[in-house]
Design a protein around this motif. Sequence first.
Motif, short mmCIF file in Angstrom:
data_model
loop_
_atom_site.label_atom_id
_atom_site.label_comp_id
_atom_site.label_asym_id
_atom_site.label_seq_id
_atom_site.Cartn_x
_atom_site.Cartn_y
_atom_site.Cartn_z
N MET A 140 -3.69 -0.73 -79.95
CA MET A 140 -2.77 0.45 -79.66
C MET A 140 -2.33 0.29 -78.30
SD MET A 140 -2.29 2.11 -82.29
CE MET A 140 -1.79 3.70 -81.85
N ILE A 141 -3.48 -0.12 -77.27
CA ILE A 141 -3.08 -0.61 -76.02
C ILE A 141 -2.52 -1.92 -75.56
CG2 ILE A 141 -3.97 -0.35 -73.48
CD1 ILE A 141 -6.13 1.69 -74.93
N PRO A 142 -1.21 -1.77 -75.23
CA PRO A 142 -0.86 -3.19 -75.09
C PRO A 142 -1.51 -3.75 -74.02
CG PRO A 142 1.13 -1.55 -74.45
CD PRO A 142 -0.12 -0.76 -75.01
N GLY A 143 -1.81 -5.00 -74.17
CA GLY A 143 -2.31 -6.23 -73.20
C GLY A 143 -2.01 -7.39 -73.52
N ILE A 144 -2.57 -8.19 -73.00
CA ILE A 144 -2.51 -9.60 -72.96
C ILE A 144 -3.89 -10.32 -73.12
CG2 ILE A 144 -2.05 -11.96 -71.79
CD1 ILE A 144 -0.18 -10.19 -70.03
N ALA A 145 -4.20 -10.92 -74.33
CA ALA A 145 -5.20 -11.60 -74.96
C ALA A 145 -5.54 -12.70 -74.12
CB ALA A 145 -5.36 -11.80 -76.36
N ARG A 146 -6.92 -12.95 -73.79
CA ARG A 146 -7.46 -14.18 -73.03
C ARG A 146 -6.76 -15.48 -74.00
NH1 ARG A 146 -11.95 -17.27 -72.68
NH2 ARG A 146 -12.48 -18.07 -70.29
N GLU A 147 -7.23 -15.28 -75.11
CA GLU A 147 -6.96 -16.45 -76.28
C GLU A 147 -5.58 -16.92 -75.98
OE1 GLU A 147 -8.46 -13.55 -77.20
OE2 GLU A 147 -10.50 -14.33 -76.89
N ASP A 148 -4.53 -15.88 -76.13
CA ASP A 148 -3.20 -15.93 -75.98
C ASP A 148 -2.70 -16.77 -75.00
OD1 ASP A 148 -2.71 -14.90 -78.58
OD2 ASP A 148 -2.18 -12.90 -77.70
N VAL A 149 -3.36 -16.44 -73.76
CA VAL A 149 -3.11 -16.95 -72.37
C VAL A 149 -3.62 -18.63 -72.48
CG1 VAL A 149 -3.38 -17.11 -70.00
CG2 VAL A 149 -3.00 -15.20 -71.03
N ILE A 150 -4.80 -18.76 -72.79
CA ILE A 150 -5.40 -19.87 -72.88
C ILE A 150 -4.89 -20.94 -73.68
CG2 ILE A 150 -7.57 -21.39 -73.64
CD1 ILE A 150 -9.06 -18.89 -72.49
N SER A 151 -4.15 -20.55 -74.92
CA SER A 151 -3.49 -21.39 -75.84
C SER A 151 -1.99 -21.52 -75.57
CB SER A 151 -3.53 -20.67 -77.36
OG SER A 151 -3.09 -19.64 -77.48
N SER A 152 -1.67 -21.13 -74.56
CA SER A 152 -0.11 -21.20 -74.15
C SER A 152 0.19 -22.63 -73.70
CB SER A 152 0.19 -20.13 -73.25
OG SER A 152 0.28 -18.89 -73.77
N LEU A 153 1.10 -23.06 -74.12
CA LEU A 153 1.50 -24.58 -73.27
C LEU A 153 2.24 -24.09 -72.09
CD1 LEU A 153 3.30 -26.05 -76.29
CD2 LEU A 153 1.08 -26.50 -75.67
N PHE A 154 1.82 -24.66 -71.14
CA PHE A 154 2.30 -24.67 -69.67
C PHE A 154 3.03 -25.93 -69.10
CE2 PHE A 154 1.77 -24.43 -65.34
CZ PHE A 154 2.04 -23.17 -64.99
N PRO A 155 4.22 -25.95 -69.23
CA PRO A 155 4.93 -27.23 -68.52
C PRO A 155 4.55 -27.26 -67.17
CG PRO A 155 6.56 -25.46 -68.62
CD PRO A 155 5.12 -24.79 -69.33
N LEU A 156 4.11 -28.63 -66.98
CA LEU A 156 3.79 -28.87 -65.40
C LEU A 156 4.34 -30.07 -65.01
CD1 LEU A 156 2.07 -27.81 -63.38
CD2 LEU A 156 0.12 -29.34 -64.18
N PRO A 157 5.53 -29.93 -64.32
CA PRO A 157 6.35 -31.20 -63.79
C PRO A 157 5.43 -31.50 -62.53
CG PRO A 157 7.51 -29.01 -63.23
CD PRO A 157 6.51 -28.79 -64.14
N PRO A 158 5.80 -32.58 -61.89
CA PRO A 158 5.36 -33.17 -60.49
C PRO A 158 5.47 -31.94 -59.46
CG PRO A 158 6.59 -34.96 -61.39
CD PRO A 158 6.72 -33.70 -62.19
N LEU A 159 4.60 -31.85 -58.59
CA LEU A 159 4.45 -30.96 -57.66
C LEU A 159 5.70 -30.72 -56.81
CD1 LEU A 159 2.96 -28.74 -56.15
CD2 LEU A 159 1.95 -30.50 -54.50
N ALA A 160 6.48 -31.80 -56.32
CA ALA A 160 7.63 -31.90 -55.66
C ALA A 160 8.83 -31.02 -56.36
CB ALA A 160 8.01 -33.41 -55.39
N GLU A 161 8.65 -31.51 -57.86
CA GLU A 161 9.60 -30.83 -58.90
C GLU A 161 9.38 -29.33 -58.72
OE1 GLU A 161 12.99 -30.28 -61.28
OE2 GLU A 161 12.36 -31.79 -60.01
#
Length: 88
Positions: A47-68
């Motif tokens: 009932m209280i909107p929130g962000i689940a830890r599992e959803d954050v952990i399972s999210s794909l995170f695009p990681l280009p090189p640091l310069a990009e």
Amino acid sequence: MAFLKEKKVHIARQVMSIRSSEKISLGYVKIYLTTQIENLKSKAKSMIPGIAREDVISSLFPLPPLAEQKRIVAAIEKMMPLCEKLGV
């Protein structure tokens, strides 16, 4: 979202932390997470909107090189005043 420069902090159960390394631009992390917040909130199962830890952990995170990452952040920061002026 909050970005802290302290090496150690105490956080409550309802707060998640993400640590980065020197290979990740915190500006890039902030921009990416900002684009994902509504998606993560939509997965809330209580009932209280929130962000689940599992959803954050399972999210794909695009990681280009640091310069990009830095180029992406610079380009977005350059455009933000125009977006704010246009109300976008």
